[in-house]
Design an enzyme around this catalytic site. Structure first.
Site, PDB file in Angstrom:
ATOM      1  N   ILE A  11       0.826  -1.218  -0.161  1.00 58.88           N
ATOM      2  CA  ILE A  11      -0.112   0.302  -0.191  1.00 58.88           C
ATOM      3  C   ILE A  11       0.546   1.055   0.238  1.00 58.88           C
ATOM      4  O   ILE A  11       0.739   2.545  -0.233  1.00 58.88           O
ATOM      5  CB  ILE A  11      -0.406   0.172   1.014  1.00 58.88           C
ATOM      6  CG1 ILE A  11      -2.560  -0.513   0.394  1.00 58.88           C
ATOM      7  CG2 ILE A  11      -1.780   1.028   1.209  1.00 58.88           C
ATOM      8  CD1 ILE A  11      -3.062  -1.603   2.197  1.00 58.88           C
ATOM      9  N   PHE A  14       2.706   1.767  -3.268  1.00 58.66           N
ATOM     10  CA  PHE A  14       2.094   2.577  -4.687  1.00 58.66           C
ATOM     11  C   PHE A  14       0.644   3.782  -4.553  1.00 58.66           C
ATOM     12  O   PHE A  14       0.818   4.766  -4.968  1.00 58.66           O
ATOM     13  CB  PHE A  14       0.885   1.695  -4.996  1.00 58.66           C
ATOM     14  CG  PHE A  14       1.346   1.115  -5.825  1.00 58.66           C
ATOM     15  CD1 PHE A  14       1.751   0.943  -6.946  1.00 58.66           C
ATOM     16  CD2 PHE A  14       2.037  -0.612  -4.715  1.00 58.66           C
ATOM     17  CE1 PHE A  14       2.314  -0.035  -8.097  1.00 58.66           C
ATOM     18  CE2 PHE A  14       2.691  -1.584  -5.683  1.00 58.66           C
ATOM     19  CZ  PHE A  14       2.390  -1.275  -7.484  1.00 58.66           C
ATOM     20  N   GLU A  15       0.950   3.532  -2.763  1.00 60.36           N
ATOM     21  CA  GLU A  15       0.197   5.454  -2.414  1.00 60.36           C
ATOM     22  C   GLU A  15       0.824   6.755  -2.523  1.00 60.36           C
ATOM     23  O   GLU A  15       0.340   7.777  -2.322  1.00 60.36           O
ATOM     24  CB  GLU A  15      -0.943   5.068  -1.341  1.00 60.36           C
ATOM     25  CG  GLU A  15      -2.520   4.219  -1.493  1.00 60.36           C
ATOM     26  CD  GLU A  15      -2.588   5.001  -2.817  1.00 60.36           C
ATOM     27  OE1 GLU A  15      -2.742   5.915  -2.622  1.00 60.36           O
ATOM     28  OE2 GLU A  15      -3.828   3.990  -2.517  1.00 60.36           O
ATOM     29  N   ASN A  16       2.197   6.727  -1.932  1.00 62.36           N
ATOM     30  CA  ASN A  16       3.509   7.339  -1.460  1.00 62.36           C
ATOM     31  C   ASN A  16       3.194   8.411  -0.990  1.00 62.36           C
ATOM     32  O   ASN A  16       1.530   8.434  -0.607  1.00 62.36           O
ATOM     33  CB  ASN A  16       3.602   8.271  -2.851  1.00 62.36           C
ATOM     34  CG  ASN A  16       4.685   6.922  -4.033  1.00 62.36           C
ATOM     35  OD1 ASN A  16       4.713   6.403  -3.549  1.00 62.36           O
ATOM     36  ND2 ASN A  16       3.571   7.154  -5.033  1.00 62.36           N
ATOM     37  N   ARG A 132      -0.277  -2.420 -10.143  1.00 59.82           N
ATOM     38  CA  ARG A 132      -0.887  -2.342  -8.684  1.00 59.82           C
ATOM     39  C   ARG A 132      -1.028  -3.648  -8.800  1.00 59.82           C
ATOM     40  O   ARG A 132      -1.455  -4.774  -7.909  1.00 59.82           O
ATOM     41  CB  ARG A 132      -1.834  -1.309  -8.449  1.00 59.82           C
ATOM     42  CG  ARG A 132      -1.745  -1.355  -6.440  1.00 59.82           C
ATOM     43  CD  ARG A 132      -2.525   0.097  -6.116  1.00 59.82           C
ATOM     44  NE  ARG A 132      -2.930  -0.712  -4.551  1.00 59.82           N
ATOM     45  CZ  ARG A 132      -2.914   0.377  -3.653  1.00 59.82           C
ATOM     46  NH1 ARG A 132      -2.900   1.456  -4.233  1.00 59.82           N
ATOM     47  NH2 ARG A 132      -3.432   0.045  -2.607  1.00 59.82           N
TER      48      ARG A 132
END
Length: 146
Positions: A11, A14-16, A132
């Site tokens: 998570i 991919f979310e940064n 993702r």
């Protein structure tokens, strides 16, 4: 169940982390690790500690939702992959998905095959979403060693 370390790492990767509010690719105001909601406003900023707390709160929400929706037994990696999927797409997407339908019939291979189909945003294929989904699929298919 709780999201395992591999799921949280996925998570976060991919979310940064963004400490200042921004609009995502479809115009939704977002902050922290992909946190959205009516409280996220233009010009808003967070500390690292606040971003970590928002992530923890969001994980609790999605963990509860996945636990409610999935009736088939899951290992920690499968659960964590589904939390990541829901974190990105929302619990409604999981609830309406063929992925969930197959999973709740204990068709784990069929469910895993559904992940790459969720690679669109705003009606367009997005390479980052496909990456993702493939990472979630890999985690889902990885034997749990915990």
């Amino acid at each position: 169940m709780k999201t395992n370390a591999a799921g949280i790492k996925l998570i976060k990767s991919f979310e940064n982390l963004r400490l200042n509010a921004y609009q995502d690719m479809v115009g939704v105001w977002t902050i922290g690790y992909g946190h959205t909601g009516p409280e996220v406003k233009p010009g808003q900023s967070l500390t690292q500690a606040q971003a970590d707390q928002l992530l923890a709160d969001d994980l609790d929400h999605f963990e509860t939702g996945v636990s409610r929706l999935v009736t088939a037994p899951l290992n920690a990696n499968q659960f964590s992959a589904l939390v990541s999927f829901s974190y990105n797409l929302g619990l409604g997407s999981l609830q309406r998905s063929t992925l969930l339908e197959l999973l709740n019939k204990s068709n784990y291979a069929g469910a895993a095959a559904q992940f790459p189909d969720w690679d669109h945003s705003g009606g367009k294929v997005v390479a980052g979403l496909l990456r993702r989904r493939l990472a979630e699929q890999t985690l889902f298919q990885t034997e749990d060693t915990d």
